[in-house]
Scaffold this motif. Structure first.
Motif, PDB file in Angstrom:
ATOM      1  N   ASN A 288       0.868  -1.177   0.000  1.00  0.00           N
ATOM      2  CA  ASN A 288       0.000   0.000   0.000  1.00  0.00           C
ATOM      3  C   ASN A 288       0.903   1.225   0.000  1.00  0.00           C
ATOM      4  O   ASN A 288       1.481   1.595   1.028  1.00  0.00           O
ATOM      5  CB  ASN A 288      -0.909  -0.004   1.232  1.00  0.00           C
ATOM      6  CG  ASN A 288      -1.915   1.141   1.213  1.00  0.00           C
ATOM      7  OD1 ASN A 288      -1.540   2.298   1.109  1.00  0.00           O
ATOM      8  ND2 ASN A 288      -3.190   0.806   1.309  1.00  0.00           N
ATOM      9  N   THR A 291       0.459   4.275   2.443  1.00  0.00           N
ATOM     10  CA  THR A 291       0.957   4.060   3.798  1.00  0.00           C
ATOM     11  C   THR A 291       2.471   4.257   3.848  1.00  0.00           C
ATOM     12  O   THR A 291       2.991   4.916   4.760  1.00  0.00           O
ATOM     13  CB  THR A 291       0.604   2.642   4.293  1.00  0.00           C
ATOM     14  OG1 THR A 291      -0.802   2.443   4.239  1.00  0.00           O
ATOM     15  CG2 THR A 291       1.085   2.426   5.718  1.00  0.00           C
ATOM     16  N   HIS A 310      -1.388  -2.840   8.473  1.00  0.00           N
ATOM     17  CA  HIS A 310      -1.654  -3.931   7.518  1.00  0.00           C
ATOM     18  C   HIS A 310      -1.188  -5.231   8.180  1.00  0.00           C
ATOM     19  O   HIS A 310      -0.112  -5.756   7.859  1.00  0.00           O
ATOM     20  CB  HIS A 310      -0.918  -3.670   6.197  1.00  0.00           C
ATOM     21  CG  HIS A 310      -1.252  -2.352   5.580  1.00  0.00           C
ATOM     22  ND1 HIS A 310      -2.360  -2.150   4.792  1.00  0.00           N
ATOM     23  CD2 HIS A 310      -0.625  -1.145   5.665  1.00  0.00           C
ATOM     24  CE1 HIS A 310      -2.391  -0.893   4.395  1.00  0.00           C
ATOM     25  NE2 HIS A 310      -1.361  -0.257   4.913  1.00  0.00           N
TER      26      HIS A 310
END
Length: 460
Positions: A288, A291, A310
């Motif tokens: 991601n 992030t 995550h």
């Protein structure tokens, strides 16, 4: 490179003897500088067929002249921390070659910085800058200062002290530093401000990587990472392949890594791992990026914090095992010699088809040989990561014209430059009977332009 051993052509033998003699001289004159030796060896091995075909390069002593920097500047950098304690770091600037333009190359702030590392980076920069097609020579610099954990005021005091000495040796038509590891927009801003104060006038072209509000270029932050992916994309196209649906591992999580991840993802790849000096994350669903950007660019946190948001992701301490993750494409974007022969064999056994060096010299010579022997698409650093310095040169051009280009304009220029570097490297490899070998091709293409300029200008 290996095929030369099977050829007993007298001209090749003479060229090899010359290369061996000069390399032995480099080792004797520069003891205990293993990184510099490695960089020189990698280039020299590629140049044997060029020297055999063009003995004038030998007659003009090009290799002897090219391995000796035109100027090496070492200086002390005293500064005071927030508790009032005095510290002294070492500053370096190696002005390696100015045959095709002013010295150009980044400043690295990291505890590992020493004379050998700065010289290896500066030597590589000669050929990298030449490959861009821009009129810039090779240089590099930095300090063993570590900005991690330092306050903004401490970084400001250090960089002001650093620039107080460096300013004596740089200028828009002399030497134009930029950022590298540990030197981002904050550090460049402080250095530019100190240079302006000392010189007493606004001289935008003295540094690149500046903030857009005072002469920087859009697209500079993204350039090295985007350029890395653009180059690898060209390698894949020649095999009828693309990034689409490929699994990618990217080491590092700085600018190069973040924007390589971004561009590879936009092209349809799934990037499953990245790292920092503490370890790496492995996210089978795909990294991601938002992030990672927030953690590294905004909050300045370790990559291990990613797991808190995550939880399916694995965090593994230590960096080297990142290359045990199966992937189609490996993009080493962290630091030198992170992929050795063992890691190279592991990548191959796990099905890697392409490796692009986003960092400077991230693969050992043994690893490179293994990739080439196994017909892995391999893009060498001086070609693959040239996008950063290419856009730095575009920033210099904008400063000279007192113009600012749009992001799309810069990105289009960058994309074309990377395509040209790839094609010129492939053509040089073909011309010297090593088809597809981009290590040889990039070295030759970069070398010939500089060598020809040196001959034209005489022995100076």
């Amino acid at each position: 490179m290996a095929t030369l051993e099977k050829i007993l052509d007298p001209k090749l033998e003479a060229a090899k003897g010359y290369v061996d003699d000069v390399f032995n001289m480099v080792q004797l004159r520069n003891p205990n500088e293993s990184e510099f030796h490695q960089a020189v060896k990698e280039v020299f091995d590629s140049l044997i067929p060029v020297l055999a075909k063009h003995p004038s390069y030998i007659e003009h002593g090009i290799l002897e002249r090219m391995v000796e920097p035109e100027r090496v500047i070492n200086f002390q950098v005293p500064w005071v921390d927030d508790q009032g304690k005095v510290h002294v770091n070492r500053g370096f600037r190696v002005q390696f070659n100015s045959a095709i333009g002013p010295y150009k190359g980044g400043l690295r702030f990291h505890p590992s910085v020493n004379a050998s590392i700065v010289k290896f980076l500066g030597f590589e920069q000669i050929f990298k800058n030449s490959l861009t097609g821009q009129p810039i020579g090779g240089g590099k610099g930095g300090s063993d200062f570590d900005p991690k954990g330092k306050s903004d005021r401490e970084v400001m005091r250090f960089t002001q002290s650093f620039m107080s000495e460096l300013c004596k040796h740089i200028g828009p038509d002399i030497d134009v530093p930029a950022g590298d590891i540990g030197v981002g927009a904050r550090e460049i801003g402080y250095m530019f401000g100190q240079y302006k104060k000392i010189r007493g006038h606004f001289e935008a072209g003295v540094l690149t990587g500046k903030g857009f509000s005072y002469g920087g270029s859009l697209g500079r932050k993204e350039a090295t990472g985007y350029g890395t992916v653009y180059f690898v994309e060209e390698m894949l196209k020649d095999r009828g392949l693309s990034f689409k649906d490929k699994t990618v591992v990217v080491s590092g999580s700085g600018n190069v890594s973040i924007y390589a991840i971004e561009k590879a993802t936009k092209l349809g790849a799934k990037v499953v791992a990245c790292s920092d000096s503490s370890g790496y994350i492995y996210d089978t669903d795909g990294i991601n990026l938002s992030t990672v950007k927030r953690l590294k660019e905004v909050e300045n946190k370790r990559i291990s914090e990613y797991v808190k948001e995550h939880p399916k992701t694995q965090f593994i301490e230590g960096c080297s095992a990142i290359w045990s993750i199966p992937c189609d494409i490996a993009l080493p974007c962290a630091t030198q010699n992170e992929i050795d022969d063992i890691a190279a064999r592991t990548l191959i056994s796990n099905g890697v088809i392409a490796v692009g060096e986003g960092a400077n010299m991230p693969c050992t010579l043994e690893a490179i040989e293994i990739f080439l022997e196994n017909d892995i698409l391999f893009g060498p650093a001086k070609a693959v990561n040239a996008g950063g310095v290419a856009v730095s040169a575009l920033e210099m051009a904008q400063n000279s014209m007192r113009l600012s280009w749009t992001f799309d304009e810069v990105d289009q220029e960058l994309h074309q430059i990377m395509k040209d570097i790839y094609r010129n490297s492939m053509n040089a490899a073909d011309e010297y009977d090593t088809p597809g070998n981009l290590v040889v091709g990039a070295n030759i293409a970069g070398f010939k332009k500089v060598a020809d300029a040196m001959i034209s200008q005489g022995v100076i």
